[in-house]
Design a protein around this motif. Structure first.
Motif, PDB file in Angstrom:
ATOM      1  N   ILE C  40       1.079  -1.804   0.236  1.00 29.06           N
ATOM      2  CA  ILE C  40      -0.294   0.124  -0.143  1.00 29.06           C
ATOM      3  C   ILE C  40       0.787   1.573   0.032  1.00 29.06           C
ATOM      4  O   ILE C  40       1.992   1.511   0.347  1.00 29.06           O
ATOM      5  N   LEU C  41       0.124   2.595  -0.653  1.00 25.20           N
ATOM      6  CA  LEU C  41       1.139   3.505  -0.329  1.00 25.20           C
ATOM      7  C   LEU C  41       0.277   4.919   1.088  1.00 25.20           C
ATOM      8  O   LEU C  41      -1.341   4.809   1.130  1.00 25.20           O
ATOM      9  N   SER C  42       0.615   4.930   1.542  1.00 23.98           N
ATOM     10  CA  SER C  42       0.551   5.228   3.128  1.00 23.98           C
ATOM     11  C   SER C  42       0.430   7.367   3.086  1.00 23.98           C
ATOM     12  O   SER C  42       0.876   7.933   2.226  1.00 23.98           O
ATOM     13  N   ARG C  50       2.372  10.350   1.582  1.00 24.15           N
ATOM     14  CA  ARG C  50       3.918  10.295   2.229  1.00 24.15           C
ATOM     15  C   ARG C  50       4.676  10.623   0.554  1.00 24.15           C
ATOM     16  O   ARG C  50       6.365  10.720   0.866  1.00 24.15           O
ATOM     17  N   CYS C  51       4.603   9.418  -0.084  1.00 29.19           N
ATOM     18  CA  CYS C  51       5.772   9.639  -1.875  1.00 29.19           C
ATOM     19  C   CYS C  51       5.934  10.586  -1.853  1.00 29.19           C
ATOM     20  O   CYS C  51       4.725  11.228  -2.333  1.00 29.19           O
ATOM     21  N   VAL C  52       7.336  10.999  -2.142  1.00 28.57           N
ATOM     22  CA  VAL C  52       8.291  12.214  -2.922  1.00 28.57           C
ATOM     23  C   VAL C  52       8.417  11.282  -4.172  1.00 28.57           C
ATOM     24  O   VAL C  52       9.044  12.713  -4.681  1.00 28.57           O
ATOM     25  N   ALA C  53       8.377  10.331  -4.357  1.00 25.80           N
ATOM     26  CA  ALA C  53       8.381  10.610  -6.205  1.00 25.80           C
ATOM     27  C   ALA C  53      10.072   9.711  -6.232  1.00 25.80           C
ATOM     28  O   ALA C  53      10.088  10.711  -7.401  1.00 25.80           O
ATOM     29  N   CYS C  54      10.574   9.275  -5.309  1.00 23.44           N
ATOM     30  CA  CYS C  54      12.420   9.727  -5.147  1.00 23.44           C
ATOM     31  C   CYS C  54      12.673   8.435  -5.868  1.00 23.44           C
ATOM     32  O   CYS C  54      13.702   8.922  -6.609  1.00 23.44           O
ATOM     33  N   ASN C  55      11.672   7.861  -6.886  1.00 20.95           N
ATOM     34  CA  ASN C  55      11.982   6.219  -7.283  1.00 20.95           C
ATOM     35  C   ASN C  55      12.621   5.385  -6.844  1.00 20.95           C
ATOM     36  O   ASN C  55      13.809   4.813  -7.067  1.00 20.95           O
ATOM     37  N   LEU C  56      12.835   5.857  -5.682  1.00 24.57           N
ATOM     38  CA  LEU C  56      14.253   4.845  -4.884  1.00 24.57           C
ATOM     39  C   LEU C  56      13.652   3.317  -4.656  1.00 24.57           C
ATOM     40  O   LEU C  56      14.223   2.542  -4.719  1.00 24.57           O
ATOM     41  N   CYS C  57      12.098   2.834  -4.169  1.00 26.96           N
ATOM     42  CA  CYS C  57      12.008   1.923  -4.210  1.00 26.96           C
ATOM     43  C   CYS C  57      11.327   1.137  -5.861  1.00 26.96           C
ATOM     44  O   CYS C  57      12.212   0.075  -5.800  1.00 26.96           O
ATOM     45  N   ALA C  58      11.559   2.176  -6.804  1.00 30.99           N
ATOM     46  CA  ALA C  58      11.642   1.386  -8.340  1.00 30.99           C
ATOM     47  C   ALA C  58      12.866   1.234  -8.875  1.00 30.99           C
ATOM     48  O   ALA C  58      12.864  -0.061  -8.897  1.00 30.99           O
ATOM     49  N   SER C  67       6.531   1.393 -11.174  1.00 33.96           N
ATOM     50  CA  SER C  67       7.521   2.414 -12.146  1.00 33.96           C
ATOM     51  C   SER C  67       5.887   3.368 -11.183  1.00 33.96           C
ATOM     52  O   SER C  67       4.672   3.518 -11.169  1.00 33.96           O
ATOM     53  N   LEU C  68       6.512   4.870 -11.917  1.00 35.02           N
ATOM     54  CA  LEU C  68       5.922   6.264 -11.047  1.00 35.02           C
ATOM     55  C   LEU C  68       6.461   6.980 -12.107  1.00 35.02           C
ATOM     56  O   LEU C  68       7.277   7.380 -12.500  1.00 35.02           O
ATOM     57  N   GLN C  69       5.637   8.418 -12.323  1.00 31.86           N
ATOM     58  CA  GLN C  69       6.076  10.101 -12.688  1.00 31.86           C
ATOM     59  C   GLN C  69       6.092  10.914 -11.732  1.00 31.86           C
ATOM     60  O   GLN C  69       5.440  10.801 -11.046  1.00 31.86           O
ATOM     61  N   PHE C  81       1.975   9.390 -11.657  1.00 32.06           N
ATOM     62  CA  PHE C  81       1.063   7.876 -11.443  1.00 32.06           C
ATOM     63  C   PHE C  81       1.774   6.760 -10.364  1.00 32.06           C
ATOM     64  O   PHE C  81       3.034   7.014 -10.639  1.00 32.06           O
ATOM     65  N   PHE C  82       1.425   6.077  -9.915  1.00 32.05           N
ATOM     66  CA  PHE C  82       2.395   4.893  -9.478  1.00 32.05           C
ATOM     67  C   PHE C  82       1.457   3.648  -9.138  1.00 32.05           C
ATOM     68  O   PHE C  82       0.694   3.390  -9.245  1.00 32.05           O
ATOM     69  N   GLN C  83       2.508   3.076 -10.411  1.00 33.77           N
ATOM     70  CA  GLN C  83       1.719   1.601 -10.747  1.00 33.77           C
ATOM     71  C   GLN C  83       2.939   0.220  -9.737  1.00 33.77           C
ATOM     72  O   GLN C  83       3.756   0.696 -10.009  1.00 33.77           O
ATOM     73  N   ALA C  98      14.192   0.986   1.017  1.00 39.43           N
ATOM     74  CA  ALA C  98      14.521   1.584   0.756  1.00 39.43           C
ATOM     75  C   ALA C  98      14.039   3.049   0.888  1.00 39.43           C
ATOM     76  O   ALA C  98      14.095   4.003   0.460  1.00 39.43           O
ATOM     77  N   CYS C  99      12.828   2.814   1.322  1.00 39.00           N
ATOM     78  CA  CYS C  99      11.494   4.139   0.784  1.00 39.00           C
ATOM     79  C   CYS C  99      12.217   5.309   1.561  1.00 39.00           C
ATOM     80  O   CYS C  99      11.962   4.897   3.383  1.00 39.00           O
ATOM     81  N   PRO C 100      12.176   6.321   1.911  1.00 42.87           N
ATOM     82  CA  PRO C 100      12.594   7.458   3.001  1.00 42.87           C
ATOM     83  C   PRO C 100      11.592   7.416   3.455  1.00 42.87           C
ATOM     84  O   PRO C 100      11.696   8.764   4.721  1.00 42.87           O
ATOM     85  N   THR C 101      10.160   8.293   2.960  1.00 42.26           N
ATOM     86  CA  THR C 101       9.114   7.910   3.681  1.00 42.26           C
ATOM     87  C   THR C 101       8.688   7.268   4.429  1.00 42.26           C
ATOM     88  O   THR C 101       7.189   7.944   4.535  1.00 42.26           O
ATOM     89  N   TYR C 102       8.471   5.962   4.460  1.00 44.35           N
ATOM     90  CA  TYR C 102       7.756   4.897   5.110  1.00 44.35           C
ATOM     91  C   TYR C 102       6.166   5.202   4.020  1.00 44.35           C
ATOM     92  O   TYR C 102       5.717   4.986   4.639  1.00 44.35           O
ATOM     93  N   ALA C 103       6.668   5.819   3.015  1.00 47.78           N
ATOM     94  CA  ALA C 103       5.748   5.785   2.319  1.00 47.78           C
ATOM     95  C   ALA C 103       5.335   4.313   1.621  1.00 47.78           C
ATOM     96  O   ALA C 103       3.590   3.901   1.733  1.00 47.78           O
ATOM     97  N   ILE C 104       5.310   3.359   1.290  1.00 51.23           N
ATOM     98  CA  ILE C 104       5.247   2.265   0.819  1.00 51.23           C
ATOM     99  C   ILE C 104       5.902   1.087   1.652  1.00 51.23           C
ATOM    100  O   ILE C 104       6.665   1.605   2.510  1.00 51.23           O
ATOM    101  N   GLN C 105       4.472   0.295   1.935  1.00 48.93           N
ATOM    102  CA  GLN C 105       4.447  -0.791   3.092  1.00 48.93           C
ATOM    103  C   GLN C 105       3.805  -1.898   2.894  1.00 48.93           C
ATOM    104  O   GLN C 105       3.081  -1.661   1.709  1.00 48.93           O
TER     105      GLN C 105
HETATM  106  S1  SF4 Z   1      10.979   5.099  -2.340  1.00 49.03           S
HETATM  107 FE1  SF4 Z   1       8.806   6.093  -0.908  1.00 49.03          FE
HETATM  108  S2  SF4 Z   1       8.897   8.136  -1.310  1.00 49.03           S
HETATM  109 FE2  SF4 Z   1      10.062   6.730  -3.279  1.00 49.03          FE
HETATM  110  S3  SF4 Z   1       8.728   6.212  -5.110  1.00 49.03           S
HETATM  111 FE3  SF4 Z   1       8.675   5.176  -4.009  1.00 49.03          FE
HETATM  112  S4  SF4 Z   1       7.011   5.370  -2.433  1.00 49.03           S
HETATM  113 FE4  SF4 Z   1       7.852   6.962  -3.250  1.00 49.03          FE
END
Ligand code: SF4
Ligand code: SF4
Lengths: 169, 318, 170
Positions: C40-42, C50-58, C67-69, C81-83, C98-105
């Motif tokens: 989930i994304l929180s 929370r997601c800052v679209a940093c792409n670290l998770c990808a 994949s995200l933009q 978008f976030f798929q 990897a996520c710095p913001t705890y967004a993806i869980q």
């Molecule tokens: S690592 Fe976290 S903050 Fe960065 S794009 Fe992925 S979900 Fe978003």
């Protein structure tokens, strides 16, 4: 079913199966027909009042020796080329000689049977296991001992062959 | 109570098939319990209709004969196995008056003859499949079953000597004072082990050896032909159980309860014991199986014969 | 010989043990909160993504199924978008680490079978939940030095006010 009829039936089955044994090209099929012949023979023994002999026939011949034959055939796994070669061997010029000899043997057998006084009537008495045992270890003691010598010799030599191969490695 | 022969035949064979079918289910449930899980429990109450579901599935599966197989032999093999096991039941005296062949004076030998023929089923299935795994399975089966038949026969001689007859009926009657499992304990153990090997059940299921040979000799079989092997195997287990009951556990004999019930209780107990063996023991290696047979079971059964003979002679002299 | 009899006896005793398995659809097994299931994304405690679209998770994902933009709104980055393609995801949890913001869980839910494979590609609206997930008090912007509307530099938790480098006082 009267005894005569069943004896005739089993005899016919045995003869037919034996003929099939001779004419089959695939070794396993021939062996299977031989098993059938042995089973028919066992039935014959049984209907002639020798159930013990019948059972021993099935156990020893059909159940053990023929399985070993099948086992060996499986081990060397004869394929298609062998089958065609086998088929080419079954030609009149090849089977004529043996069949003449076999026919001679057969006539002798029939002649002997006709002149003996065995198997002349349906006065069948069943011979149980005890009776067989008594006569084996009574009047036929010497034969039994000779046979056991033979078996022991076979056993020892089989053991020896197995050992020698094992040590060479 | 005299029951006409056709009814005896039909009822006995139907009962054997029923027992074989149900024991597939019982085995899976029991194996489940031994492994701390419930086993198949979905179809019907307590999963009882699993048998029916399996039978229906097997009947409607495509019955496929591989094109490279030797067709007549391929068809013959399961029939031989199935018939041999069924015929063995013909001589077992279930109660004093309930036995197909009646009091056959070579009953025990007949059982042996049929066991000898049952080897063909496995061997021929392995050969006719034209598949190297099946062939290996068939060869293992031939070697295993022939050698274990030897120990089986030798271990039984003690019983035959004590009872003085090959007739299963007489053997049961001879146990009215004391079950043969006590005087013939060695023989009973050897017979049990050889019986497992003879029915190629786990832990001695080397001819099938799933993890090395696919499914061994019945790799190429499907549909009802596979079903026949399957049923024959379970009927074989019931058969060995019935034989041990008759030969060592006093057959139908027992206090209070009717003879049939005693027979059934003993057979069911032994079938469950076979399942326990399957659950608990690992499969030995092939050469281990062979050397165990020839180097341990053979001497043990010979010692058993010599001891029994000596004791019998001593008793006769005294 | 003794060993064999002992094995038989011990196996026999298992008849009387409690089952380790549960009949699944009726009884659900207990799954710990750390179980790695559906992703989930929180949102942070203020209800923002929370997601800052940093792409670290990808980048961390071993099977490349995220994949995200990036998009930008009021100085805050967010995914346009976030798929996540769950037919490829192996639920390794690397994205969460990897996520710095705890967004993806990852959550303890695994019942996500579908008849059509395409339905396993989850879009952002499928992934985004309204709560904070496993970390109720955490908000990335509250601990980072980035200025966003309503929070200037130096106003984050445990952050000193920025030094005015143009004032030459010691
Ligand atoms: S690592 Fe976290 S903050 Fe960065 S794009 Fe992925 S979900 Fe978003
Ligand atoms: S759990 Fe692993 S495979 Fe799945 S999205 Fe995250 S990093 Fe990729």
């Amino acid at each position: 079913m009267s005894v005569d009829f069943s004896v005739g039936l089993y005899g016919l089955i045995a003869i037919a199966a034996t003929a099939m044994v001779i004419t089959r090209a695939r070794p396993v099929h021939a062996l299977l027909y031989m098993v059938v012949a042995l089973l028919a023979l066992a039935c014959l023994f049984d209907s002639l009042g020798a159930p013990f002999a019948a059972m021993l026939d099935v156990i020893v011949y059909a159940g053990a020796i023929m399985v070993l034959f099948v086992f060996v055939v499986m081990m060397i796994n004869l394929g298609q080329p062998d089958e065609t070669r086998e088929r080419s061997w079954i030609t009149p010029s090849n089977w004529f000689g043996p069949s003449v000899l076999a026919a001679l043997l057969l006539t002798t057998l029939i002649f002997a049977l006709g002149h003996g006084d065995a198997a002349t009537g349906p006065n069948i008495t069943e011979v149980g296991p005890t009776a067989v045992g008594m006569s084996l270890f009574g009047p036929y003691m010497l034969t039994v001992e000779l046979a056991s010598f033979l078996l022991l010799a076979g056993l020892v030599s089989a053991f020896h062959i197995g050992r020698a191969l094992g040590e060479k490695r | 109570m005299i029951v006409p022969m056709p009814i005896i035949i039909v009822v006995t064979f139907a009962a054997v098939m029923g027992v074989a079918a149900v024991s597939t289910m019982v085995e899976r449930r029991l194996l489940g319990f031994f492994q701390d899980r419930p086993g198949p429990n979905r179809v019907g109450p307590f999963g009882m209709f699993q048998v029916v579901a399996d039978a229906v599935k097997m009947l409607f599966k495509q019955d496929w004969v591989p094109p490279f197989a030797d067709k007549p032999v391929f068809l013959l093999a399961p029939i031989v196995g199935f018939m041999a096991v069924l015929l063995e039941f013909g001589v077992i005296p279930i109660t004093p008056h309930w036995s197909i062949a009646g009091d056959l004076n070579v009953g025990l030998l007949f059982v042996f003859a049929m066991m000898g023929l049952a080897v063909y089923s496995v061997v021929l299935a392995g050969w006719s499949s034209n598949n190297k795994f099946a062939l290996l399975g068939g060869m293992r089966a031939a070697a295993q079953m022939i050698s274990y038949e030897v120990f089986m026969g030798l271990s039984l001689l003690g019983v035959v000597m004590t009872a003085g007859s090959f007739s299963l009926h007489d053997i049961v009657l001879a146990q009215s004072r004391c079950w043969f499992v006590i005087p013939q304990f060695l023989g009973c153990i050897v017979f049990l082990i050889a019986g497992i090997a003879e029915t190629h059940r786990l832990p001695f299921d080397l001819p099938e050896g799933e993890n090395e040979l696919g499914a061994g000799f019945h790799t190429e079989y499907s549909g009802m032909k596979f079903g026949m092997f399957f049923l024959a195997e379970y009927a074989g287990v019931a058969m060995i159980s019935a034989l041990i009951t008759t030969l060592y556990l006093g057959g139908w004999g027992g206090p209070i309860l009717p003879p049939f019930l005693w027979f059934a209780i003993k057979v069911v107990f032994l079938i469950c014991f076979f399942i326990l063996l399957r659950a608990a023991l690992p499969r030995p290696r092939y050469d281990q199986l062979m050397s165990f047979g020839w180097k341990i079971l053979l001497p043990v059964s010979l010692i058993n014969i010599v001891l029994t003979g000596a004791i019998l002679l001593w008793q006769a002299g005294a | 010989m003794i060993g064999i009899i002992r094995t038989l006896w011990l196996t026999f005793l298992h008849l009387f043990h409690k089952n380790d398995t549960v009949p699944y659809p009726e009884t659900k097994p207990y799954l710990s909160p750390r179980y790695r299931g559906r992703i989930i994304l929180s949102r942070d405690p203020n209800g923002e993504e929370r997601c800052v679209a940093c792409n670290l998770c990808a980048a961390a994902c071993p099977v490349d199924c995220i994949s995200l933009q990036k998009g930008e709104k009021d100085g805050r980055w967010y995914p346009e978008f976030f798929q996540i393609n769950f037919s490829r995801c192996i639920f390794c949890g690397f994205c969460e680490e990897a996520c710095p913001t705890y967004a993806i869980q990852l959550t303890p839910d695994f019942e996500m079978s579908e008849y059509v494979r395409q339905n396993l590609v989850y879009e952002k609206q499928d992934l985004l939940i309204s709560g904070t997930g496993k970390y109720p008090d955490y908000s990335f912007y509250n601990v980072s030095g980035l200025a966003i509307p309503g929070k200037d530099k130096g106003e984050a938790e445990r952050e000193a006010a920025p030094i005015d480098i143009h004032a030459l006082l010691p």
